[in-house]
Design a protein around this motif. Sequence first.
Motif, mmCIF file in Angstrom:
data_model
loop_
_atom_site.group_PDB
_atom_site.id
_atom_site.type_symbol
_atom_site.label_atom_id
_atom_site.label_comp_id
_atom_site.label_asym_id
_atom_site.label_seq_id
_atom_site.Cartn_x
_atom_site.Cartn_y
_atom_site.Cartn_z
ATOM 1 N N ALA A 62 26.591 74.966 27.792
ATOM 2 C CA ALA A 62 27.553 75.485 26.807
ATOM 3 C C ALA A 62 27.641 77.002 26.889
ATOM 4 N N GLU A 63 26.494 77.666 27.130
ATOM 5 C CA GLU A 63 26.507 79.122 27.222
ATOM 6 C C GLU A 63 27.283 79.592 28.444
ATOM 7 N N GLN A 64 27.141 78.875 29.565
ATOM 8 C CA GLN A 64 27.875 79.261 30.766
ATOM 9 C C GLN A 64 29.384 79.122 30.562
ATOM 10 N N LYS A 65 29.767 78.034 29.877
ATOM 11 C CA LYS A 65 31.205 77.863 29.599
ATOM 12 C C LYS A 65 31.697 78.936 28.640
ATOM 13 N N ALA A 66 30.879 79.253 27.619
ATOM 14 C CA ALA A 66 31.273 80.306 26.680
ATOM 15 C C ALA A 66 31.368 81.654 27.390
ATOM 16 N N ALA A 67 30.466 81.899 28.344
ATOM 17 C CA ALA A 67 30.517 83.150 29.095
ATOM 18 C C ALA A 67 31.794 83.237 29.923
ATOM 19 N N LEU A 372 50.859 91.333 24.421
ATOM 20 C CA LEU A 372 51.942 92.307 24.478
ATOM 21 C C LEU A 372 53.147 91.783 25.230
ATOM 22 N N THR A 373 52.916 91.027 26.324
ATOM 23 C CA THR A 373 54.008 90.560 27.174
ATOM 24 C C THR A 373 54.221 89.060 27.088
ATOM 25 N N ALA A 374 53.410 88.372 26.264
ATOM 26 C CA ALA A 374 53.453 86.907 26.164
ATOM 27 C C ALA A 374 53.094 86.257 27.492
ATOM 28 N N TRP A 375 52.393 86.988 28.391
ATOM 29 C CA TRP A 375 51.879 86.399 29.614
ATOM 30 C C TRP A 375 50.572 85.688 29.301
ATOM 31 N N SER A 376 49.999 85.061 30.307
ATOM 32 C CA SER A 376 48.725 84.367 30.127
ATOM 33 C C SER A 376 47.886 84.581 31.375
ATOM 34 N N LEU A 377 46.607 84.914 31.156
ATOM 35 C CA LEU A 377 45.665 85.140 32.248
ATOM 36 C C LEU A 377 44.737 83.933 32.351
ATOM 37 N N ALA A 378 44.563 83.418 33.573
ATOM 38 C CA ALA A 378 43.715 82.248 33.791
ATOM 39 C C ALA A 378 42.614 82.595 34.790
ATOM 40 N N VAL A 379 41.446 82.007 34.582
ATOM 41 C CA VAL A 379 40.305 82.139 35.493
ATOM 42 C C VAL A 379 39.840 80.724 35.841
ATOM 43 N N VAL A 380 39.726 80.427 37.147
ATOM 44 C CA VAL A 380 39.341 79.100 37.619
ATOM 45 C C VAL A 380 38.059 79.242 38.440
ATOM 46 N N VAL A 381 37.050 78.415 38.121
ATOM 47 C CA VAL A 381 35.755 78.466 38.805
ATOM 48 C C VAL A 381 35.331 77.035 39.140
ATOM 49 N N PRO A 382 34.836 76.798 40.370
ATOM 50 C CA PRO A 382 34.309 75.461 40.683
ATOM 51 C C PRO A 382 33.196 75.074 39.715
ATOM 52 N N GLY A 383 33.188 73.792 39.324
ATOM 53 C CA GLY A 383 32.221 73.330 38.334
ATOM 54 C C GLY A 383 30.785 73.493 38.775
ATOM 55 N N GLN A 384 30.506 73.246 40.081
ATOM 56 C CA GLN A 384 29.128 73.329 40.516
ATOM 57 C C GLN A 384 28.597 74.755 40.436
ATOM 58 N N GLU A 385 29.488 75.789 40.526
ATOM 59 C CA GLU A 385 29.031 77.166 40.396
ATOM 60 C C GLU A 385 28.677 77.496 38.946
ATOM 61 N N VAL A 386 29.449 76.940 38.001
ATOM 62 C CA VAL A 386 29.163 77.175 36.591
ATOM 63 C C VAL A 386 27.862 76.505 36.192
ATOM 64 N N LEU A 387 27.655 75.253 36.701
ATOM 65 C CA LEU A 387 26.488 74.478 36.303
ATOM 66 C C LEU A 387 25.313 74.646 37.254
ATOM 67 N N ALA A 388 25.459 75.525 38.270
ATOM 68 C CA ALA A 388 24.369 75.699 39.235
ATOM 69 C C ALA A 388 23.114 76.224 38.552
ATOM 70 N N LEU A 389 23.295 77.153 37.650
ATOM 71 C CA LEU A 389 22.149 77.699 36.952
ATOM 72 C C LEU A 389 21.470 76.630 36.104
ATOM 73 N N GLU A 390 22.251 75.714 35.543
ATOM 74 C CA GLU A 390 21.683 74.627 34.744
ATOM 75 C C GLU A 390 20.756 73.759 35.600
ATOM 76 N N SER A 391 21.193 73.443 36.818
ATOM 77 C CA SER A 391 20.368 72.602 37.694
ATOM 78 C C SER A 391 19.093 73.318 38.107
ATOM 79 N N VAL A 392 19.228 74.601 38.427
ATOM 80 C CA VAL A 392 18.055 75.370 38.841
ATOM 81 C C VAL A 392 17.054 75.465 37.703
ATOM 82 N N VAL A 393 17.558 75.723 36.491
ATOM 83 C CA VAL A 393 16.665 75.850 35.337
ATOM 84 C C VAL A 393 15.965 74.527 35.049
ATOM 85 N N HIS A 394 16.693 73.406 35.184
ATOM 86 C CA HIS A 394 16.099 72.085 34.942
ATOM 87 C C HIS A 394 14.935 71.842 35.908
#
Length: 740
Positions: A62-67, A372-394
């Motif tokens: 959850a912390e990685q997703k919040a980050a 200000l411009t009604a644009w939208s910024l998106a960030v896309v990350v592979p799931g295994q990179e987000v959860l990699a730290l979770e696996s290592v910590v486990h």
Amino acid sequence: MKMRTSRFVRLLLALLLIALISFSVTGVVAYHHLVTTAAVAEQASREIAGLAIADGTAVLSAEQKAALDSLTANAATYLNAQLARIQADTLYLADYATYLYNHPHTLTGYAYPDRYGIGATGNFIGLGGAEHSWLIALDTRLQPDGQLDERLLQEIYLTEYMDVALMSVGRRNPYAGQAYLNTASQLSRGMRFVAGQPVDVNPDRDFHLGDDLTSFEFYYLADAAHNPDRQPVWTGVYWDPAGMGWMVSCAAPVYRDRDELVGVVGIDVTLERLSEEIRSLRVKHTGFAFLVSQSGQLIASSEVGARFLGFAGSLEGDFQAGESLGFYLTRSSDQAVRDVAERMRRGERGLVTYTPPDGGPQYFWAFQPVPLTAWSLAVVVPGQEVLALESVVHAKLTQQVDAAARQMADGVAQLRRTYLLVVAVTLVCVVVVAIWLARSISNPLTVVTRAAQSLAQGNYDQPVRSAWQDEVGTLAGTLEHMRLAVRARQAALQASEARFREMAELLPDVIYELDADLRLTYVNQAAYRLFGYEPEDDPLSLPLAEIFTPESLTAIVVVAEALKSGRAAGAVSLLARRKDGSLLPCEATAAAIRDAEGNVIGFRGVLRDVTERTRMEEISTAQRDLGLALSAARTRDDVFRLCVESALRISQMDAGGAYRRDEKDGAFVLTYQVGLSDEFQRILGWMPSDTPQAGMLLAGKPVFIHCDDLHRIINYTPAEPGRALAVLPVRHEEEVIAGL
């Protein structure tokens, strides 16, 4: 010599002894309990650790997703701030151009005019180079004599003033690739920037504007039909007709006489510049970001992001002037992409998981609006990179649990062998060290402490002596040196201060000092005399607002600000209040008090009573005015009226009048009065020549009598008695003709 130890040292030794005894007893008991419970503790630890691992990994995920969501929000906020700078500079250009078109009569000609001529394409263009803005006139409107239309030519000269504003925007805003003014009369003027510096542009060669500037999106989006609020607007991505490639523009209208749209100003931001900002956003190892407009149009992205979104086109090649970039996420063949794009288009924020249609790895897709411009910024990350730290910590937590169990077993065995030895050695060492420290530290520190306390109490006459050749001795020597230096400086300071105080107290004028916040810190005895304070009063506690009138306080603040900024400040006239509330005109001079770094820490000056000087100036002015008025008087009554009014104004008395001497019986008759009651006029409006008052006037002597004495003379007490009566004789050719 018998060793003397302080109560603190003895208490420390007692506490150490008690602690060691308690440690020994409780250690033996704890050892037996530890051995019997080791097996149970190991099993419980494994179970608890298993639960902790499960909860910890969930929290970490959850912390990685919040980050990731926070990273996206911060990037969107930063981009919004940069676009706000573009929009603010666009408003600045619009205000500047609006002033030019609405106040051309205030301008006499630009100081650095450009050169103009007809280009190879037949357009009227500027020839000045990079030091001037480029200009192209699509409608030359040549007159029969071959000259350019005079009205268009005057507008060209008027827009030369835009060079100042365009240059300012380009130098302070790194996002500004190009700033321009396009007019309804088909003039286009602007500057192109590289690294904040203007570059040479040949509009005859580089521009492909066609025949009508108003047909482009960067113009008509700002007109009255599309922008009734007359605020800056943002275009979509389009191919720049001025040859800068793909870009977006922030445009704002320019109106003359509030209703006539004469042109549009704007700032171009290239797609390459936005893409650089997007590519600079580093997310994990292979994560990427992209920017989408309110219509779902892709504005900026990295190459990885473009492939991920299915954009197969190229940003290189030949495009039509003003052509829009034709890739929209809302038209994607993937329904999941269209769903997220629709949420982004509506300005929502969120984080979703996305799986490509071909069944590839899962991605985390975070998006945030750019308000200000009604644009939208998106960030896309592979799931295994987000959860990699979770696996290592486990995995690490599991290893640590196993290692902890082994260490627990080894620790119990080791404790069995070493516990008794540790207790014994600890007891001996602590006792020996405590005694030695008590002897070597307590005595020297006691001496130095007493010396320091004596210095802190202001006793600089008692020397600090020390026979130790260690750190304590060095400290004692430092204290002795400090004592001698402080005593010498204190004596010099007291002598200097005494001389200053004595000189200040002898001066007849007020000597004052203020701190940086304009609070009184010192006044001499002249201030007590001038303002009516007694020695037991404390004028230093009064704020300046209670001593001076609001106007005078404002003048004091102005002088203080001038002195703080290093400017000279002369004498200033002030109006102060005495203790009894009366007003005192005075004149003050001041100088700034600065510390060693040159910072203003207060003010010092002189304040002088100018009551007498002011009074004499008022009398001199009144005499001059009266003389001028008397020279124009036509009748004796006019003379009496002018004299009475002038006397009342100078003396500030309540009432007065003029007596005229009757030529027949010599009596004095009240001819003109101001503020005298009817009762006074009835009783004293006529003074016979045989009265004492008339006799003194006829003798050329002034009459001054207290009203109590006057009432006894006339044997009458009026209902509204005054305080005193004064009458001055008025002579003409050595003869008294009136009384004033």
